[in-house]
Scaffold this motif. Sequence first.
Motif, short mmCIF file in Angstrom:
data_model
loop_
_atom_site.label_atom_id
_atom_site.label_comp_id
_atom_site.label_asym_id
_atom_site.label_seq_id
_atom_site.Cartn_x
_atom_site.Cartn_y
_atom_site.Cartn_z
N GLU A 1 0.85 -1.19 0.00
CA GLU A 1 0.00 0.00 0.00
C GLU A 1 0.89 1.25 0.00
O GLU A 1 1.22 1.80 1.05
CB GLU A 1 -0.93 -0.03 1.22
CG GLU A 1 -1.88 -1.22 1.16
CD GLU A 1 -2.94 -1.19 2.24
OE1 GLU A 1 -2.56 -0.99 3.40
OE2 GLU A 1 -4.12 -1.35 1.91
N PRO A 2 1.29 1.69 -1.18
CA PRO A 2 2.19 2.83 -1.26
C PRO A 2 1.52 4.12 -0.80
O PRO A 2 0.31 4.28 -0.93
CB PRO A 2 2.55 2.91 -2.75
CG PRO A 2 1.45 2.21 -3.45
CD PRO A 2 0.93 1.17 -2.52
N GLU A 3 2.36 5.01 -0.28
CA GLU A 3 1.86 6.32 0.15
C GLU A 3 1.83 7.31 -1.02
O GLU A 3 1.16 8.33 -0.96
CB GLU A 3 2.75 6.90 1.27
CG GLU A 3 2.57 6.23 2.62
CD GLU A 3 3.36 4.93 2.78
OE1 GLU A 3 4.12 4.57 1.85
OE2 GLU A 3 3.21 4.26 3.81
N CYS A 4 2.61 6.99 -2.03
CA CYS A 4 2.71 7.92 -3.16
C CYS A 4 2.71 7.15 -4.47
O CYS A 4 3.40 6.14 -4.61
CB CYS A 4 4.01 8.72 -3.01
SG CYS A 4 4.41 9.74 -4.44
N ILE A 5 1.92 7.64 -5.42
CA ILE A 5 1.95 7.07 -6.77
C ILE A 5 2.32 8.18 -7.74
O ILE A 5 1.72 9.26 -7.74
CB ILE A 5 0.59 6.44 -7.15
CG1 ILE A 5 0.33 5.21 -6.29
CG2 ILE A 5 0.55 6.08 -8.64
CD1 ILE A 5 -0.97 4.48 -6.58
N ILE A 6 3.33 7.90 -8.54
CA ILE A 6 3.76 8.87 -9.56
C ILE A 6 3.55 8.22 -10.93
O ILE A 6 4.00 7.09 -11.15
CB ILE A 6 5.26 9.23 -9.40
CG1 ILE A 6 5.53 9.80 -8.01
CG2 ILE A 6 5.70 10.23 -10.48
CD1 ILE A 6 7.02 9.97 -7.67
#
Length: 652
Positions: A290-295
């Motif tokens: 569950e990533p905190e950031c998606i780029i």
Amino acid sequence: MGDEDWEAEIIKPHMSSYVPVFEKDRYSSGANGDTFNRTPASSSEMDDGPSRRDHFMRSGFASGRSMGNRESNNDCEDNQTRSRGFSKRGDSEYEQDEGTQRTGGLFGSRRPALSGTGNGDTYQSRSGSGSGRGGYKGLNEEVVTGSRKNSWKSDAEGGESGDTQGPKVTYIPPPPPEDEDSIFAHYQTGINFDKYDTILVEVSGHDAPPAILTFEEANLCQTLNNNIAKAGYTKLTPVQKYSIPIILAGRDLMACAQTGSGKTAAFLLPILAHLMRVGITASRFKELQEPECIIVAPTRELINQIYLEARKFSFGTCVRAVVIYGGTQLGHSIRQIVQGCNILCATPGRLMDIIGKEKIGLKQVKYLVLDEADRMLDMGFGPEMKKLISCPGMPSKEQRQTLMFSATFPEEIQRLAGEFLKSNYLFVAVGQVGGACRDVQQTILQVGQYSKREKLVEILQNIGDERTMVFVETKKKADFIATFLCQEKISTTSIHGDREQREREQALGDFRCGKCPVLVATSVAARGLDIENVQHVINFDLPSTIDEYVHRIGRTGRCGNTGRAISFFDPESDSHLAQPLVKVLSDAQQDVPAWLEEIAFSTYVPGFSGNARGNVFASVDTRKNYQGKSTLNTAGFSSSQAPSPVDDESWD
Ligand SMILES: Nc1ncnc2c1ncn2[C@@H]1O[C@H](COP(=O)(O)OP(=O)(O)OP(=O)(O)O)[C@@H](O)[C@H]1O
């Protein structure tokens, strides 16, 4: 010779005889010194009688015959274009081959083109659907740990449940070097770096936090400061001065700044600072991360570059960045993710696949970053992005922070962006939105289709070994021109969407290290790529839009360095660009040729103010009436003040 003629000629086996032996090694199409072992691409492409071939051979390459009309030449792209609802020529060269795969059933197999074999040793074309293509094989990739059930996407949507048979993508990109020197390798800022401070910056929206003038003011943690110093950053660029405090303040942001002016660090640094401040720990092995950031970014090479920047700035911290993109083995992407993932850098197609396979949960997403945001929201990627924000678990825009960056932001795209952003987002414009970097000396030459090759060779011979990117409009032409240049004894490689991913990476590597000082590219390489020492960009073909022109020429003249861009303007096909070109040139204080002004005048469209798409150059935030607009130079001094406060227009 018609388009099909030169296309067919280049893939004929006999053509290998046109490649001088010494050139075989110079054309970098694969990992191990590829050869031009050309085999027929497909029967359709080979459907070219000997008479034409003989004529071709008699006339030679540079006989001044047609290079092909762009409109009819990009039939490959047309398939992709239609499949994604495109109407623009250049667009198809992006990562949207992922989309094409999904809609492949509708439009049939994609036409093969020159492409390396699996081991990369041979430069040859292959036949058969999907084989030998650089395209992303979202439907058929090997899955090591993925579950194929419960994909949230239906097959009717072109879902990628993995049921369709087809060639597997087995390419596993080599891991980037782990040593500190490589991680922090960087090039020098140029003589014009300090001039960035004189560019006017406009911030619009309510209650914008003040800009910072130094890294110290950002109050980042020590590890981050160390990494910034090791990266050679001593001074903030304008977009960083404004964006960092805005992001640290938790605001949504749309930021527009010239090419090569440090937008990547402008979003990475505050995101990392926040993640470290809240004390995230590296996630351990878990089936669902569950990533905190998606780029997200539109091309594989660009997202990989962003990942390397994220890895650099997060060096020595608990934050783990991961990159996933099409054209590589899906199992490899999954293996990277399950080992822990705080910042996920992804191309859209691969991201949606991984989400569908339940390897990524979105509940923890605090930051959604769209780099090259205008591209990510246009007709090509816009639908994917909309799907992403409506995925189960994705926090609503009120709950997450959404950040958009680009050098160009057409007004219609700004309006679409409203759907992704909180209504009180801030808009930062460094200089003119959509303007070209002033450190690039722009030259427009009037060159007819038939004279382009000769002119190209002349220029490249004068340039010598200086690194040069040559942009052409279609994938086939990229191969053709690359081959042609090799025959002219100019070490050349090429990158385009029909090349396998391994070949694309090899080509970029050979260009970066100077082994091949000339890179022939389609628009797949137009945006974002930050390659040291690119001194020249040549637009052999002009792109279809002025925005694409701005991005292409922005591959040179980066970070305060100077560069040159030469564009071949063919009045037959490019007159629609005359007006926007005149505007871009004059805004960047470049000489405007009289002949170009004449063409612009003769094709004058009343009300036009600068964009070939028919929309106007956005000079400011398209929320016409807003409160708190301020224009400052980047030393932080106000040079004009806001109009009377009016409520923001909301697009919710
Ligand atoms: N403050 C800084 N000091 C020194 N170098 C910097 C600074 N900020 C960025 N750079 C370097 O400048 C180069 C260009 O940065 P970056 O690729 O982020 O530009 P960009 O604005 O995203 O360009 P594009 O519009 O083409 O995507 C990179 O090599 C980056 O490391």
